[in-house]
Write a protein that holds these residues in place. Structure first.
Motif, short mmCIF file in Angstrom:
data_model
loop_
_atom_site.label_atom_id
_atom_site.label_comp_id
_atom_site.label_asym_id
_atom_site.label_seq_id
_atom_site.Cartn_x
_atom_site.Cartn_y
_atom_site.Cartn_z
N PRO A 1 0.81 -1.22 0.00
CA PRO A 1 0.00 0.00 0.00
C PRO A 1 0.84 1.28 0.00
O PRO A 1 0.41 2.31 -0.50
CB PRO A 1 -0.81 -0.09 1.29
N SER A 2 2.04 1.20 0.55
CA SER A 2 2.89 2.40 0.64
C SER A 2 3.66 2.69 -0.63
O SER A 2 4.37 3.70 -0.70
CB SER A 2 3.87 2.24 1.80
N ARG A 3 3.55 1.86 -1.64
CA ARG A 3 4.29 2.06 -2.90
C ARG A 3 3.86 3.37 -3.55
O ARG A 3 2.67 3.64 -3.71
CB ARG A 3 4.01 0.87 -3.84
N ASN A 4 4.81 4.21 -3.90
CA ASN A 4 4.52 5.48 -4.55
C ASN A 4 4.30 5.26 -6.04
O ASN A 4 4.98 4.47 -6.68
CB ASN A 4 5.65 6.49 -4.34
N ILE A 5 3.32 5.98 -6.58
CA ILE A 5 3.05 5.94 -8.02
C ILE A 5 3.29 7.33 -8.59
O ILE A 5 3.29 8.32 -7.87
CB ILE A 5 1.61 5.49 -8.31
N LYS A 6 3.49 7.37 -9.90
CA LYS A 6 3.70 8.64 -10.59
C LYS A 6 2.94 8.61 -11.90
O LYS A 6 2.41 7.58 -12.31
CB LYS A 6 5.19 8.90 -10.81
N GLU A 7 2.88 9.75 -12.57
CA GLU A 7 2.18 9.85 -13.85
C GLU A 7 2.76 8.85 -14.84
O GLU A 7 3.98 8.67 -14.92
CB GLU A 7 2.30 11.26 -14.40
N GLY A 8 1.87 8.19 -15.58
CA GLY A 8 2.30 7.23 -16.59
C GLY A 8 2.30 5.78 -16.11
O GLY A 8 2.37 4.87 -16.93
N ASP A 9 2.24 5.54 -14.80
CA ASP A 9 2.20 4.17 -14.29
C ASP A 9 0.90 3.48 -14.72
O ASP A 9 -0.15 4.12 -14.84
CB ASP A 9 2.28 4.15 -12.76
N VAL A 10 0.99 2.17 -14.96
CA VAL A 10 -0.19 1.37 -15.28
C VAL A 10 -0.46 0.46 -14.10
O VAL A 10 0.40 -0.32 -13.69
CB VAL A 10 0.03 0.56 -16.58
N ILE A 11 -1.66 0.58 -13.53
CA ILE A 11 -2.03 -0.17 -12.33
C ILE A 11 -3.12 -1.17 -12.68
O ILE A 11 -4.10 -0.83 -13.33
CB ILE A 11 -2.54 0.79 -11.23
N GLU A 12 -2.91 -2.43 -12.25
CA GLU A 12 -3.93 -3.47 -12.44
C GLU A 12 -4.57 -3.75 -11.09
O GLU A 12 -3.87 -3.97 -10.10
CB GLU A 12 -3.28 -4.75 -12.98
N VAL A 13 -5.89 -3.75 -11.06
CA VAL A 13 -6.63 -3.99 -9.83
C VAL A 13 -7.54 -5.19 -10.07
O VAL A 13 -8.43 -5.14 -10.92
CB VAL A 13 -7.48 -2.76 -9.42
N ARG A 14 -7.30 -6.27 -9.32
CA ARG A 14 -8.11 -7.48 -9.47
C ARG A 14 -9.29 -7.40 -8.51
O ARG A 14 -9.14 -7.42 -7.30
CB ARG A 14 -7.28 -8.72 -9.19
N LYS A 15 -10.47 -7.27 -9.09
CA LYS A 15 -11.73 -7.30 -8.34
C LYS A 15 -12.53 -8.44 -8.97
O LYS A 15 -13.16 -8.25 -10.00
CB LYS A 15 -12.49 -5.99 -8.48
N PRO A 16 -12.44 -9.64 -8.37
CA PRO A 16 -13.07 -10.80 -9.02
C PRO A 16 -14.50 -10.49 -9.45
O PRO A 16 -15.22 -9.83 -8.74
CB PRO A 16 -13.04 -11.87 -7.93
N PRO A 17 -14.86 -10.90 -10.65
CA PRO A 17 -14.19 -11.85 -11.52
C PRO A 17 -13.26 -11.22 -12.56
O PRO A 17 -12.73 -11.93 -13.41
CB PRO A 17 -15.37 -12.52 -12.24
N ILE A 18 -13.06 -9.89 -12.54
CA ILE A 18 -12.23 -9.30 -13.60
C ILE A 18 -11.07 -8.49 -13.02
O ILE A 18 -11.01 -8.20 -11.82
CB ILE A 18 -13.06 -8.39 -14.54
#
Length: 140
Positions: free
Chosen positions: A40-57
């Motif tokens: 959770p503490s990982r820093n993100i910046k502009e341009g990052d691609v984030i995948e979020v698994r919310k079953p079923p997709i």
């Protein structure tokens, strides 16, 4: 370049209802950047691609801008781009259509809606008695 915690950003972008839920999703390995589960503490910046698994997709988002403040729903498209593949949405639709047919053992009783659909299905099909009555009439 601005940076923000991934859990806080996901909450601010309304991907999760509360920041606690966003944090739990990260801890359970449901949030990934570059195919790697992040804390959770990982820093993100502009341009990052984030995948979020919310079953079923699995949803995929590109970070356009970074903010830690929760935004109104109308402002969210300025900060993230939804790049989730159409196949994922088809999977979601198939899950919705399948309804109670895909019910796993132990999930409890069918809902009232499930029961009505099952009753309609049974009423539309022929009963065994009707079949035998029709069959006996053919012999005469």
């Amino acid at each position: 370049m601005a940076e923000e915690r991934v859990d806080k950003w996901l909450w601010a972008m309304r991907v999760f209802k509360t920041r606690t839920i966003a944090t739990e999703a990260c801890k359970k390995g449901r949030v990934m950047i570059g195919g790697i589960a992040v804390k959770p503490s990982r820093n993100i910046k502009e341009g990052d691609v984030i995948e979020v698994r919310k079953p079923p997709i699995t949803y995929t988002f590109r970070v356009l801008r970074v903010t830690g403040n929760r935004l109104g729903a109308k402002l969210v498209p300025e900060y993230l781009e939804n790049i989730t593949s159409p196949e994922q949405y088809e999977l979601l639709e198939m899950t919705r259509i399948s309804g109670f047919v895909d019910r796993r053992k132990g999930l409890g009783r069918p809902t009232k809606r499930d029961s009505r659909e099952l009753s309609r299905f049974k009423a539309d099909s022929y009963s065994a008695d009707e079949f035998f009555l029709d069959w006996e009439d053919d012999d005469e």
